[in-house]
Design a protein around this motif. Structure first.
Motif, mmCIF file in Angstrom:
data_model
loop_
_atom_site.group_PDB
_atom_site.id
_atom_site.type_symbol
_atom_site.label_atom_id
_atom_site.label_comp_id
_atom_site.label_asym_id
_atom_site.label_seq_id
_atom_site.Cartn_x
_atom_site.Cartn_y
_atom_site.Cartn_z
ATOM 1 N N ASP A 137 -30.875 116.018 37.505
ATOM 2 C CA ASP A 137 -31.537 116.287 36.160
ATOM 3 C C ASP A 137 -30.619 115.947 35.119
ATOM 4 O O ASP A 137 -30.938 115.751 33.823
ATOM 5 N N ARG A 138 -29.323 115.329 35.329
ATOM 6 C CA ARG A 138 -28.608 114.597 34.453
ATOM 7 C C ARG A 138 -28.778 113.236 34.452
ATOM 8 O O ARG A 138 -28.058 112.360 33.746
ATOM 9 N N CYS A 139 -29.921 112.632 35.147
ATOM 10 C CA CYS A 139 -29.874 111.326 35.290
ATOM 11 C C CYS A 139 -30.701 110.751 34.147
ATOM 12 O O CYS A 139 -31.989 111.337 34.150
ATOM 13 N N ILE A 140 -30.884 109.773 33.538
ATOM 14 C CA ILE A 140 -31.720 109.162 32.502
ATOM 15 C C ILE A 140 -32.950 109.105 32.893
ATOM 16 O O ILE A 140 -34.079 109.102 32.324
ATOM 17 N N ALA A 141 -33.164 108.652 34.366
ATOM 18 C CA ALA A 141 -34.594 108.440 35.021
ATOM 19 C C ALA A 141 -35.367 109.469 34.888
ATOM 20 O O ALA A 141 -36.627 109.505 35.017
ATOM 21 N N THR A 142 -34.883 110.716 34.762
ATOM 22 C CA THR A 142 -35.655 111.983 34.410
ATOM 23 C C THR A 142 -36.390 112.256 33.272
ATOM 24 O O THR A 142 -37.094 112.799 33.058
ATOM 25 N N THR A 143 -35.810 111.414 32.178
ATOM 26 C CA THR A 143 -36.145 111.774 31.011
ATOM 27 C C THR A 143 -36.774 110.476 30.077
ATOM 28 O O THR A 143 -37.761 110.487 29.340
ATOM 29 N N GLU A 144 -36.284 109.398 30.583
ATOM 30 C CA GLU A 144 -36.629 108.218 29.948
ATOM 31 C C GLU A 144 -37.964 107.659 30.574
ATOM 32 O O GLU A 144 -38.022 107.633 31.870
ATOM 33 N N PRO A 145 -38.872 107.017 29.952
ATOM 34 C CA PRO A 145 -40.149 106.475 30.664
ATOM 35 C C PRO A 145 -39.752 105.157 31.212
ATOM 36 O O PRO A 145 -40.237 103.985 30.723
ATOM 37 N N ILE A 146 -38.963 105.039 32.252
ATOM 38 C CA ILE A 146 -38.684 103.762 32.945
ATOM 39 C C ILE A 146 -39.136 103.957 34.307
ATOM 40 O O ILE A 146 -39.338 104.590 35.070
ATOM 41 N N GLU A 147 -39.155 102.458 35.476
ATOM 42 C CA GLU A 147 -39.460 102.242 36.351
ATOM 43 C C GLU A 147 -38.583 102.878 37.179
ATOM 44 O O GLU A 147 -37.323 102.955 36.917
ATOM 45 N N GLN A 148 -38.769 103.622 38.258
ATOM 46 C CA GLN A 148 -37.943 104.327 39.280
ATOM 47 C C GLN A 148 -37.197 103.064 40.117
ATOM 48 O O GLN A 148 -38.206 102.169 40.456
ATOM 49 N N LYS A 149 -36.094 103.080 40.020
ATOM 50 C CA LYS A 149 -35.303 102.020 41.200
ATOM 51 C C LYS A 149 -34.451 102.611 42.007
ATOM 52 O O LYS A 149 -33.642 103.605 41.778
ATOM 53 N N HIS A 150 -34.126 102.116 43.217
ATOM 54 C CA HIS A 150 -33.204 102.573 44.114
ATOM 55 C C HIS A 150 -32.522 101.323 45.055
ATOM 56 O O HIS A 150 -33.136 100.337 44.786
ATOM 57 N N TYR A 151 -31.621 101.796 45.655
ATOM 58 C CA TYR A 151 -30.764 100.781 46.738
ATOM 59 C C TYR A 151 -30.508 101.584 47.808
ATOM 60 O O TYR A 151 -30.351 102.738 47.915
ATOM 61 N N THR A 152 -30.016 100.814 48.788
ATOM 62 C CA THR A 152 -29.852 101.436 50.222
ATOM 63 C C THR A 152 -28.316 101.279 50.352
ATOM 64 O O THR A 152 -27.748 100.118 50.148
ATOM 65 N N ASP A 153 -27.373 102.239 50.562
ATOM 66 C CA ASP A 153 -26.097 102.213 50.563
ATOM 67 C C ASP A 153 -25.766 101.673 52.004
ATOM 68 O O ASP A 153 -26.297 101.663 52.874
ATOM 69 N N HIS A 154 -24.031 101.493 52.205
ATOM 70 C CA HIS A 154 -23.755 101.161 53.483
ATOM 71 C C HIS A 154 -23.988 102.070 54.791
ATOM 72 O O HIS A 154 -23.975 101.716 55.978
ATOM 73 N N ASP A 155 -24.377 103.402 54.281
ATOM 74 C CA ASP A 155 -24.700 104.337 55.459
ATOM 75 C C ASP A 155 -26.243 104.321 55.488
ATOM 76 O O ASP A 155 -26.717 105.330 56.089
ATOM 77 N N GLY A 156 -27.045 103.455 54.662
ATOM 78 C CA GLY A 156 -28.689 103.523 55.027
ATOM 79 C C GLY A 156 -28.972 104.702 54.278
ATOM 80 O O GLY A 156 -30.308 104.937 54.250
ATOM 81 N N VAL A 157 -28.390 105.357 53.275
ATOM 82 C CA VAL A 157 -28.796 106.359 52.590
ATOM 83 C C VAL A 157 -29.469 105.750 50.908
ATOM 84 O O VAL A 157 -28.825 104.739 50.575
ATOM 85 N N ARG A 158 -30.679 106.053 50.797
ATOM 86 C CA ARG A 158 -31.221 105.497 49.728
ATOM 87 C C ARG A 158 -30.844 106.087 48.476
ATOM 88 O O ARG A 158 -30.658 107.500 48.321
ATOM 89 N N ARG A 159 -30.416 105.623 47.255
ATOM 90 C CA ARG A 159 -29.754 106.164 46.275
ATOM 91 C C ARG A 159 -30.413 105.707 44.926
ATOM 92 O O ARG A 159 -31.044 104.574 44.977
ATOM 93 N N CYS A 160 -30.328 106.697 43.982
ATOM 94 C CA CYS A 160 -31.041 106.097 42.757
ATOM 95 C C CYS A 160 -30.053 105.165 42.079
ATOM 96 O O CYS A 160 -28.742 105.224 42.013
ATOM 97 N N TYR A 161 -30.753 104.133 41.300
ATOM 98 C CA TYR A 161 -29.982 102.896 40.898
ATOM 99 C C TYR A 161 -29.631 103.018 39.776
ATOM 100 O O TYR A 161 -28.310 102.556 39.274
ATOM 101 N N TYR A 162 -29.798 104.357 39.004
ATOM 102 C CA TYR A 162 -29.121 104.270 37.707
ATOM 103 C C TYR A 162 -27.919 105.349 37.887
ATOM 104 O O TYR A 162 -27.149 105.391 37.280
ATOM 105 N N CYS A 163 -28.088 106.360 38.802
ATOM 106 C CA CYS A 163 -27.084 107.362 38.851
ATOM 107 C C CYS A 163 -26.175 107.594 40.240
ATOM 108 O O CYS A 163 -25.284 108.484 40.260
#
Ligand code: NCD
Length: 351
Positions: free
Chosen positions: A321-347
């Motif tokens: 809830d502290r991430c900008i993606a929860t309040t600003e009308p933007i496209e959701q983006k993610h990346y996969t880290d070295h352990d294969g976990v999907r993470r928010c691109y912004y926070c």
């Protein structure tokens, strides 16, 4: 367009280049007195700040440039509900470079997606603070002469302390660097940061255990403003206090750093110890910001390709809830880290 949103936006070669620039600025300030003549820095501070904003302002003034902006979002159109995206589109027309501090994690990254000028992240929520990290690195270089084979103790609020997160991301790239984590259980380092460290860290529960081990002791304030529960803050705020007795357990060449402001976590009795480097660190903050502004405005740097941060677009919403993606009308983006976990691109939080 290059930005400085995270310490990993710079290669270690570029970090070296900026450190050398800062050392040259310290040695020959007069040669930089007009280096940014005619250029404007916009400081967009949505969250309180004294030293970071003044340090950016002093840096730009000493480079011969001008500064505009706001230090209280309530006095800007933000109070009318303007998005970060629209604010930076507008400010791009008035300035050459932006330093942004925001209480939402990832806000400077959103800004960078809509800006026509370079964005510098001056602190986003509990997430990152890359110019503080550059300040810390310049201080370590000036005090200890190197970045490799150091043991760095990180003490205090490792959960919300953005300066700690950025410092880890920068320093883990140097050979032989180890971290000693000293925090109450409730303020432990977030899992995405521990994943970043692999096996390069140990956790201890007292400063007594840490003092003999460390070359750098990085003290931090418990981040009162990020607590939902006031009682929890009161209970945790004085968990670790560095005093003169503890300093006797440390080596003669270690240094104590603190991004400041200090609340209670270092007693004033420590200030006169030659190993207390935190006031020298503040001064380095201005020099490194001069070097950062100078570099980010130079054509060579802007046209060099920096480290890539690949991402994918998706529909999974970020639950931080502290991430900008929860309040600003933007496209959701993610990346996969070295352990294969999907993470928010912004926070960087786990999706
Ligand atoms: C830090 C910050 O804002 O994160 N301060 C700073 O930039 N000098 C640390 C803090 O506020 O505790």
């Amino acid at each position: 367009m290059r930005h400085l949103l995270d310490s990993t936006d710079l290669t270690t070669g570029e970090i070296e280049q900026i450190i050398l620039r800062a050392l040259d600025i310290i040695a020959h300030p007069e040669q930089y007195a007009e280096a940014c003549k005619g250029k404007k820095l916009a400081t967009l501070f949505y969250e309180p700040s004294t030293r970071t904003r003044l340090s950016f302002t002093a840096a730009m003034m000493e480079l011969g440039g001008n500064v505009l902006g706001f230090s209280d979002a309530r006095s800007s159109s933000v109070s009318k509900g303007e998005t970060v995206a629209d604010t930076v589109r507008v400010v791009s027309a008035f300035a050459d470079i932006i330093a942004m501090r925001h209480y939402k994690e990832g806000a400077p990254r959103v800004a960078s997606e809509f800006s026509r000028i370079p964005i510098i992240n001056a602190g986003d929520g509990g997430h990152s603070h890359p110019t503080q990290t550059m300040t810390d690195l310049l201080t370590i270089r000036r005090e200890l002469g190197r970045f490799d084979h150091l043991t760095v103790g990180l003490c205090g609020d490792l959960k919300y302390g953005r300066t700690v997160h950025s410092l880890i991301k920068a320093m883990r790239r140097y050979e032989g660097v180890r971290f000693v984590l000293i925090a109450p259980h409730e303020l432990a380092l977030p899992d995405y940061m521990k994943a970043e460290l692999g096996d390069a860290y140990t956790e201890v529960s007292t400063l007594e255990e840490a003092m003999p081990l460390v070359d750098v002791l990085y003290m931090t304030r418990v981040q009162q403003e990020r607590f939902a529960d006031r009682d929890e803050y009161e209970r945790l705020k004085d968990s670790f206090i560095l005093d003169e007795r503890l300093m006797t357990l440390a080596g003669p060449n270690m240094i104590v750093l603190h991004p400041l402001p200090r609340v209670n976590e270092i007693t004033v009795g420590v200030d006169n110890d030659p190993r207390a480097a935190y006031f020298r660190q503040v001064e380095n903050g201005k020099y490194i910001r001069k070097a950062i502004i100078y570099t980010l405005l130079s054509d060579d740097f802007l046209h060099a390709s920096g480290p890539a941060h690949p991402y994918e677009s998706g529909t999974t919403a970020c639950h931080n809830d502290r991430c900008i993606a929860t309040t600003e009308p933007i496209e959701q983006k993610h990346y996969t880290d070295h352990d294969g976990v999907r993470r928010c691109y912004y926070c960087d939080h786990m999706l």
